[in-house]
Design an enzyme around this catalytic site. Structure first.
Site, PDB file in Angstrom:
ATOM      1  N   THR A  47       0.828  -1.208   0.000  1.00 51.51           N
ATOM      2  CA  THR A  47       0.000   0.000   0.000  1.00 51.51           C
ATOM      3  C   THR A  47       0.858   1.250   0.000  1.00 51.51           C
ATOM      4  O   THR A  47       0.636   2.185  -0.781  1.00 51.51           O
ATOM      5  CB  THR A  47      -0.906   0.015   1.242  1.00 51.51           C
ATOM      6  OG1 THR A  47      -1.712  -1.154   1.256  1.00 51.51           O
ATOM      7  CG2 THR A  47      -1.800   1.240   1.252  1.00 51.51           C
ATOM      8  N   TYR A 110     -12.887  -3.910  -3.341  1.00 46.76           N
ATOM      9  CA  TYR A 110     -13.950  -3.442  -4.225  1.00 46.76           C
ATOM     10  C   TYR A 110     -14.976  -4.531  -4.535  1.00 46.76           C
ATOM     11  O   TYR A 110     -16.111  -4.441  -4.096  1.00 46.76           O
ATOM     12  CB  TYR A 110     -13.420  -2.829  -5.535  1.00 46.76           C
ATOM     13  CG  TYR A 110     -14.532  -2.163  -6.324  1.00 46.76           C
ATOM     14  CD1 TYR A 110     -15.134  -1.009  -5.836  1.00 46.76           C
ATOM     15  CD2 TYR A 110     -15.008  -2.712  -7.496  1.00 46.76           C
ATOM     16  CE1 TYR A 110     -16.181  -0.417  -6.510  1.00 46.76           C
ATOM     17  CE2 TYR A 110     -16.059  -2.128  -8.186  1.00 46.76           C
ATOM     18  CZ  TYR A 110     -16.653  -0.989  -7.684  1.00 46.76           C
ATOM     19  OH  TYR A 110     -17.698  -0.417  -8.355  1.00 46.76           O
ATOM     20  N   TYR A 136      -2.878 -10.173   4.271  1.00 47.52           N
ATOM     21  CA  TYR A 136      -2.868  -8.787   4.744  1.00 47.52           C
ATOM     22  C   TYR A 136      -4.290  -8.313   4.932  1.00 47.52           C
ATOM     23  O   TYR A 136      -5.059  -8.230   3.982  1.00 47.52           O
ATOM     24  CB  TYR A 136      -2.109  -7.938   3.723  1.00 47.52           C
ATOM     25  CG  TYR A 136      -2.062  -6.452   3.963  1.00 47.52           C
ATOM     26  CD1 TYR A 136      -2.334  -5.887   5.214  1.00 47.52           C
ATOM     27  CD2 TYR A 136      -1.727  -5.599   2.925  1.00 47.52           C
ATOM     28  CE1 TYR A 136      -2.272  -4.524   5.410  1.00 47.52           C
ATOM     29  CE2 TYR A 136      -1.663  -4.222   3.108  1.00 47.52           C
ATOM     30  CZ  TYR A 136      -1.930  -3.687   4.354  1.00 47.52           C
ATOM     31  OH  TYR A 136      -1.878  -2.331   4.531  1.00 47.52           O
ATOM     32  N   ARG A 141      -9.377  -0.107   4.106  1.00 54.39           N
ATOM     33  CA  ARG A 141      -9.129   0.144   2.686  1.00 54.39           C
ATOM     34  C   ARG A 141      -9.901  -0.800   1.774  1.00 54.39           C
ATOM     35  O   ARG A 141     -10.298  -0.425   0.675  1.00 54.39           O
ATOM     36  CB  ARG A 141      -7.631   0.019   2.376  1.00 54.39           C
ATOM     37  CG  ARG A 141      -6.805   1.213   2.823  1.00 54.39           C
ATOM     38  CD  ARG A 141      -5.365   1.048   2.360  1.00 54.39           C
ATOM     39  NE  ARG A 141      -4.565   2.210   2.720  1.00 54.39           N
ATOM     40  CZ  ARG A 141      -4.300   3.236   1.910  1.00 54.39           C
ATOM     41  NH1 ARG A 141      -4.792   3.246   0.676  1.00 54.39           N
ATOM     42  NH2 ARG A 141      -3.552   4.235   2.307  1.00 54.39           N
ATOM     43  N   LYS A 164      -0.393  -9.886   8.218  1.00 52.32           N
ATOM     44  CA  LYS A 164      -0.235  -8.489   8.617  1.00 52.32           C
ATOM     45  C   LYS A 164      -1.613  -7.995   9.030  1.00 52.32           C
ATOM     46  O   LYS A 164      -2.534  -7.974   8.217  1.00 52.32           O
ATOM     47  CB  LYS A 164       0.309  -7.658   7.456  1.00 52.32           C
ATOM     48  CG  LYS A 164       0.408  -6.172   7.762  1.00 52.32           C
ATOM     49  CD  LYS A 164       0.872  -5.393   6.539  1.00 52.32           C
ATOM     50  CE  LYS A 164       0.899  -3.884   6.841  1.00 52.32           C
ATOM     51  NZ  LYS A 164       1.301  -3.090   5.648  1.00 52.32           N
ATOM     52  N   ILE A 206       5.063  -4.615  10.020  1.00 51.03           N
ATOM     53  CA  ILE A 206       5.313  -4.143   8.665  1.00 51.03           C
ATOM     54  C   ILE A 206       4.933  -2.678   8.697  1.00 51.03           C
ATOM     55  O   ILE A 206       3.759  -2.333   8.829  1.00 51.03           O
ATOM     56  CB  ILE A 206       4.532  -4.949   7.628  1.00 51.03           C
ATOM     57  CG1 ILE A 206       5.002  -6.413   7.655  1.00 51.03           C
ATOM     58  CG2 ILE A 206       4.722  -4.359   6.229  1.00 51.03           C
ATOM     59  CD1 ILE A 206       4.265  -7.334   6.698  1.00 51.03           C
TER      60      ILE A 206
END
Length: 292
Positions: A47, A110, A136, A141, A164, A206
């Protein structure tokens, strides 16, 4: 227990741009600075690396460049996740062929999916490679949250070795760790939760912070693992204002500004990302005083 890719601090590297193109000279200098300051691993095309606005050719090129430049000095983890499972498999196979030490696989965004869909998605990618994979979870997001029972199911795949976690829910993380035990390594995806996550058995972070403060981020983790928990917490809290300032706007807008301020790169990003306004810039620069 599965083999972990790294323990400690991994930097979610920015991707420096110059005149619309990837600035490989700046990127090489950033990598060298990270390694010189004791970073434990590097993540490319995450990201923070603006992977979502890189073309396929750029994504492959910068992944190859990073792996070659690092040259086995620390583990390189390639971001190869996608909301298109078949494309994630293509990128993952490519990263494996180039010599990546691990893969970072974000949840589909999405178009999203169910918890069952997540298991099939991640397992399909993990089936296609022979390198360790980290899933992740960043629901702010993606609009998708990996639940503890889903982590348990994912832990059964030999190539899925960790995750993560950026869901912000410490209670859910505790439940996940109680379920998966040593079968998955947990890494903080939020700098302000490094020490809390280490206290739950996490293996590290991370990090966005470590772009600007790699030694500090490494030391927060290493002190904790050495049993110096108070020193680790003190260092964490000393930098909490900077950790928060690096998220005063959408990541990686603030960290790009910070890295430019430190002279590592131009403050250039790709739309729809847009540079900091004055109020947030002043807040960030004030928080950066802790680095002096």
């Amino acid at each position: 227990m599965k083999k972990t890719i790294f323990t400690g601090a991994a930097t979610a590297l920015i991707t420096p741009f110059k005149n619309g193109k990837i600035d490989y000279e700046a990127f090489a200098n950033i990598i060298e600075n990270q390694i010189a300051n004791s970073i434990d691993a590097l993540v490319v095309c995450g990201t923070t690396g603006e992977g979502s606005t890189l073309s396929d050719a750029e994504h492959r090129e910068i992944t190859s460049f990073c792996i070659e430049k690092v040259n086995h000095r620390v583990p390189v983890i390639a971001g190869t996740g996608s909301n298109d499972t078949s494309y994630a498999i293509e990128l993952s196979k490519f990263a494996q062929e180039e010599g990546a030490d691990g893969l970072l696989l974000v949840t589909p965004y999405y178009n999203k999916t169910s918890q069952t869909g997540l298991v099939h998605h991640f397992n399909a990618i993990a089936d296609s490679v022979n390198v360790p994979c980290l899933v992740y979870n960043v629901p702010s997001r993606t609009g998708v949250n990996i639940l503890p029972d889903t982590y348990l199911e994912l832990s059964k795949h030999q190539n899925i070795v960790g995750f993560k976690e950026a869901n912000g829910n410490i209670s859910a993380m505790a439940k996940t760790m109680s379920l998966v035990g040593d079968e998955l390594a947990m890494y903080s995806g939020d700098d302000d939760q490094i020490v809390p996550i280490l206290s739950l058995g996490g293996k590290g972070v991370i990090s966005v912070l470590s772009n600007v403060a790699p030694k500090v981020t490494h030391d927060i983790c290493s002190l904790f693992f050495e049993g110096k928990t108070k020193e680790s917490l003190d260092l964490h809290l000393k930098h909490i204002k900077l950790m928060n300032a690096l998220f005063c706007d959408v990541n990686p807008i603030p960290v790009k500004a910070a890295m430019a301020k430190l002279g590592f790169c131009d403050e250039e990003m790709r739309l729809p990302l847009y540079p900091l306004g004055k109020a947030n810039r002043d807040l960030l620069y004030e928080a950066m005083e802790v680095l002096k």
